[in-house]
Motif scaffolding. Structure first.
Motif, mmCIF file in Angstrom:
data_model
loop_
_atom_site.group_PDB
_atom_site.id
_atom_site.type_symbol
_atom_site.label_atom_id
_atom_site.label_comp_id
_atom_site.label_asym_id
_atom_site.label_seq_id
_atom_site.Cartn_x
_atom_site.Cartn_y
_atom_site.Cartn_z
ATOM 1 N N GLN A 134 0.966 -1.178 0.018
ATOM 2 C CA GLN A 134 0.201 -0.152 -0.163
ATOM 3 C C GLN A 134 0.944 1.279 0.005
ATOM 4 O OE1 GLN A 134 -2.860 -0.008 3.219
ATOM 5 N NE2 GLN A 134 -3.793 -1.838 2.501
ATOM 6 N N THR A 135 0.433 2.237 -0.688
ATOM 7 C CA THR A 135 1.148 3.545 -0.680
ATOM 8 C C THR A 135 0.114 4.399 -0.413
ATOM 9 O OG1 THR A 135 2.577 2.634 -2.798
ATOM 10 C CG2 THR A 135 2.541 5.259 -2.266
ATOM 11 N N ASP A 136 0.702 5.307 0.654
ATOM 12 C CA ASP A 136 -0.425 6.525 1.157
ATOM 13 C C ASP A 136 -0.152 7.625 0.025
ATOM 14 O OD1 ASP A 136 -1.488 8.587 2.098
ATOM 15 O OD2 ASP A 136 -0.569 8.056 4.225
ATOM 16 N N LEU A 137 -1.307 7.818 -0.601
ATOM 17 C CA LEU A 137 -1.305 8.847 -1.785
ATOM 18 C C LEU A 137 -1.617 10.443 -1.022
ATOM 19 C CD1 LEU A 137 -3.211 7.035 -4.323
ATOM 20 C CD2 LEU A 137 -0.844 7.378 -4.214
ATOM 21 N N LEU A 138 -1.871 10.371 0.285
ATOM 22 C CA LEU A 138 -1.805 11.804 0.728
ATOM 23 C C LEU A 138 -0.552 12.064 1.688
ATOM 24 C CD1 LEU A 138 -5.486 11.778 1.769
ATOM 25 C CD2 LEU A 138 -4.461 12.911 -0.254
ATOM 26 N N PHE A 139 0.279 11.393 1.400
ATOM 27 C CA PHE A 139 1.484 11.677 2.505
ATOM 28 C C PHE A 139 2.086 13.047 2.126
ATOM 29 C CE2 PHE A 139 6.088 11.440 3.519
ATOM 30 C CZ PHE A 139 6.000 11.297 4.754
ATOM 31 N N GLU A 140 2.311 13.057 1.048
ATOM 32 C CA GLU A 140 3.052 14.609 0.664
ATOM 33 C C GLU A 140 1.993 15.673 1.305
ATOM 34 O OE1 GLU A 140 6.044 15.157 -0.284
ATOM 35 O OE2 GLU A 140 6.573 12.838 -0.574
ATOM 36 N N GLN A 141 0.725 15.852 1.025
ATOM 37 C CA GLN A 141 0.044 16.671 1.386
ATOM 38 C C GLN A 141 -0.111 16.851 2.887
ATOM 39 O OE1 GLN A 141 -3.934 16.429 0.181
ATOM 40 N NE2 GLN A 141 -3.250 16.435 -2.016
ATOM 41 N N TRP A 142 0.168 15.546 3.782
ATOM 42 C CA TRP A 142 0.029 15.594 5.001
ATOM 43 C C TRP A 142 1.376 16.246 5.614
ATOM 44 C CZ3 TRP A 142 3.549 12.753 8.202
ATOM 45 C CH2 TRP A 142 3.426 12.759 9.504
ATOM 46 N N ARG A 143 2.670 15.808 4.833
ATOM 47 C CA ARG A 143 3.953 16.062 5.265
ATOM 48 C C ARG A 143 4.084 17.826 5.268
ATOM 49 N NH1 ARG A 143 9.518 16.476 2.892
ATOM 50 N NH2 ARG A 143 8.145 16.977 1.029
ATOM 51 N N THR A 144 3.549 18.256 4.348
ATOM 52 C CA THR A 144 3.683 19.721 4.157
ATOM 53 C C THR A 144 2.937 20.562 5.350
ATOM 54 O OG1 THR A 144 1.697 19.990 2.905
ATOM 55 C CG2 THR A 144 3.664 19.764 1.753
ATOM 56 N N ARG A 145 2.080 19.852 6.127
ATOM 57 C CA ARG A 145 1.682 20.374 7.271
ATOM 58 C C ARG A 145 2.413 20.526 8.523
ATOM 59 N NH1 ARG A 145 -4.014 16.983 7.039
ATOM 60 N NH2 ARG A 145 -4.874 17.947 5.027
ATOM 61 N N PHE A 146 3.562 19.591 8.081
ATOM 62 C CA PHE A 146 4.468 19.642 9.291
ATOM 63 C C PHE A 146 5.999 19.783 8.928
ATOM 64 C CE2 PHE A 146 0.976 16.809 10.048
ATOM 65 C CZ PHE A 146 0.412 17.240 11.574
ATOM 66 N N PRO A 147 6.230 21.013 8.679
ATOM 67 C CA PRO A 147 7.570 21.158 8.295
ATOM 68 C C PRO A 147 8.746 21.043 8.972
ATOM 69 C CG PRO A 147 6.439 23.357 8.494
ATOM 70 C CD PRO A 147 5.375 22.220 8.984
ATOM 71 N N VAL A 148 9.678 20.667 8.565
ATOM 72 C CA VAL A 148 10.962 20.302 9.000
ATOM 73 C C VAL A 148 11.420 21.747 9.566
ATOM 74 C CG1 VAL A 148 13.295 19.431 9.137
ATOM 75 C CG2 VAL A 148 11.315 18.347 7.759
ATOM 76 N N PRO A 149 11.863 21.719 10.786
ATOM 77 C CA PRO A 149 12.327 23.149 11.452
ATOM 78 C C PRO A 149 13.725 23.487 10.830
ATOM 79 C CG PRO A 149 11.827 21.707 13.295
ATOM 80 C CD PRO A 149 11.575 20.822 11.926
ATOM 81 N N ASP A 150 13.804 24.688 10.777
ATOM 82 C CA ASP A 150 15.421 24.925 10.371
ATOM 83 C C ASP A 150 16.418 24.428 11.278
ATOM 84 O OD1 ASP A 150 14.309 26.586 8.355
ATOM 85 O OD2 ASP A 150 14.328 28.507 9.470
ATOM 86 N N GLY A 151 17.467 23.977 10.486
ATOM 87 C CA GLY A 151 18.491 23.422 11.221
ATOM 88 C C GLY A 151 18.531 22.061 11.583
ATOM 89 N N VAL A 152 17.393 21.406 11.328
ATOM 90 C CA VAL A 152 17.094 20.045 11.444
ATOM 91 C C VAL A 152 17.447 19.222 10.137
ATOM 92 C CG1 VAL A 152 15.592 18.206 12.173
ATOM 93 C CG2 VAL A 152 15.606 20.307 13.169
ATOM 94 N N ALA A 153 18.282 18.202 10.246
ATOM 95 C CA ALA A 153 18.595 17.399 8.887
ATOM 96 C C ALA A 153 18.050 16.205 8.978
ATOM 97 C CB ALA A 153 20.336 17.310 8.657
ATOM 98 N N ILE A 154 17.097 15.894 7.999
ATOM 99 C CA ILE A 154 16.633 14.221 8.117
ATOM 100 C C ILE A 154 17.198 13.574 7.077
ATOM 101 C CG2 ILE A 154 14.607 13.065 7.943
ATOM 102 C CD1 ILE A 154 12.964 15.493 9.071
ATOM 103 N N THR A 155 17.835 12.670 6.935
ATOM 104 C CA THR A 155 18.365 11.752 6.108
ATOM 105 C C THR A 155 17.884 10.822 5.691
ATOM 106 O OG1 THR A 155 19.205 10.167 7.799
ATOM 107 C CG2 THR A 155 20.989 12.132 7.147
ATOM 108 N N GLY A 156 17.798 10.508 4.226
ATOM 109 C CA GLY A 156 16.997 9.504 3.393
ATOM 110 C C GLY A 156 15.433 10.069 3.150
ATOM 111 N N TRP A 157 15.454 11.422 3.397
ATOM 112 C CA TRP A 157 14.095 11.797 3.218
ATOM 113 C C TRP A 157 13.853 12.446 1.999
ATOM 114 C CZ3 TRP A 157 10.130 12.154 6.755
ATOM 115 C CH2 TRP A 157 9.043 13.045 6.467
ATOM 116 N N ARG A 158 12.870 12.119 1.004
ATOM 117 C CA ARG A 158 12.477 12.611 -0.297
ATOM 118 C C ARG A 158 11.971 13.872 -0.047
ATOM 119 N NH1 ARG A 158 9.098 8.039 -3.058
ATOM 120 N NH2 ARG A 158 7.746 9.451 -2.145
ATOM 121 N N SER A 159 12.589 14.757 -1.024
ATOM 122 C CA SER A 159 11.628 16.237 -1.016
ATOM 123 C C SER A 159 11.181 16.194 -2.173
ATOM 124 C CB SER A 159 12.670 17.213 -0.879
ATOM 125 O OG SER A 159 13.331 17.145 0.251
#
Length: 159
Positions: A134-159
């Motif tokens: 299963q692939t969550d088709l709303l994930f990208e929309q959901w992710r934009t509601r929770f932006p990554v704070p400045d200075g935080v690096a998340i490795t392996g994250w697709r942008s």
């Protein structure tokens, strides 16, 4: 005489979960709605569906905010060490080759139906590691509601 083997229903496509029920539908990428249709004789959910005379189906245009989930689903398994997508499952499974060697597929009885697509039927008993992806088709929309704070690096994250 042995018991009859029952096989699960293989689902493939896009689904929207509304009120706890997963319904087949269409979701245009990054859209704000999901299109649902039903060919049942009676309206499957009167608060949701309306009759579409043009297409002779029950249809609904549902805002994604009303959906608990929108996801795509596809069944996969391994056959003779190679990955296959399962299109139908009973004692004989209709499969589409989902690995990287078209030559292997052709040598093993798959029929080429498109440039990179090979299909055949195989005994269901020979499939191993059968599972639904299963692939969550709303994930990208959901992710934009929770932006990554400045200075935080998340490795392996697709942008």
């Amino acid at each position: 005489m042995g018991e009859a083997v029952s096989y699960p229903q293989v689902r493939s496509g896009t689904y929207a979960v509304i009120g706890g029920v997963a319904r087949p539908g269409l979701y245009p990428a990054n859209s704000d709605h999901v299109m649902l249709k039903s060919t049942e004789s009676d309206n499957p959910e009167p608060t949701l569906f309306a009759w579409n005379e043009t297409h002779s189906v029950w249809s609904a245009k549902v805002p994604v905010e009303q959906c608990e989930r929108v996801f795509s689903a596809r069944w996969y398994g391994m056959w003779r060490g190679h990955r296959v997508a399962i299109d139908a499952l009973s004692e004989v499974a209709a499969v589409t080759y989902a690995d990287s060697s078209g030559a292997w597929a052709a040598e093993n009885g798959f029929t080429q139906v498109d440039k990179y697509e090979y299909q055949r039927e195989v005994p269901a008993a020979e499939l191993v590691d059968v599972h639904e992806v299963q692939t969550d088709l709303l994930f990208e929309q959901w992710r934009t509601r929770f932006p990554v704070p400045d200075g935080v690096a998340i490795t392996g994250w697709r942008s």
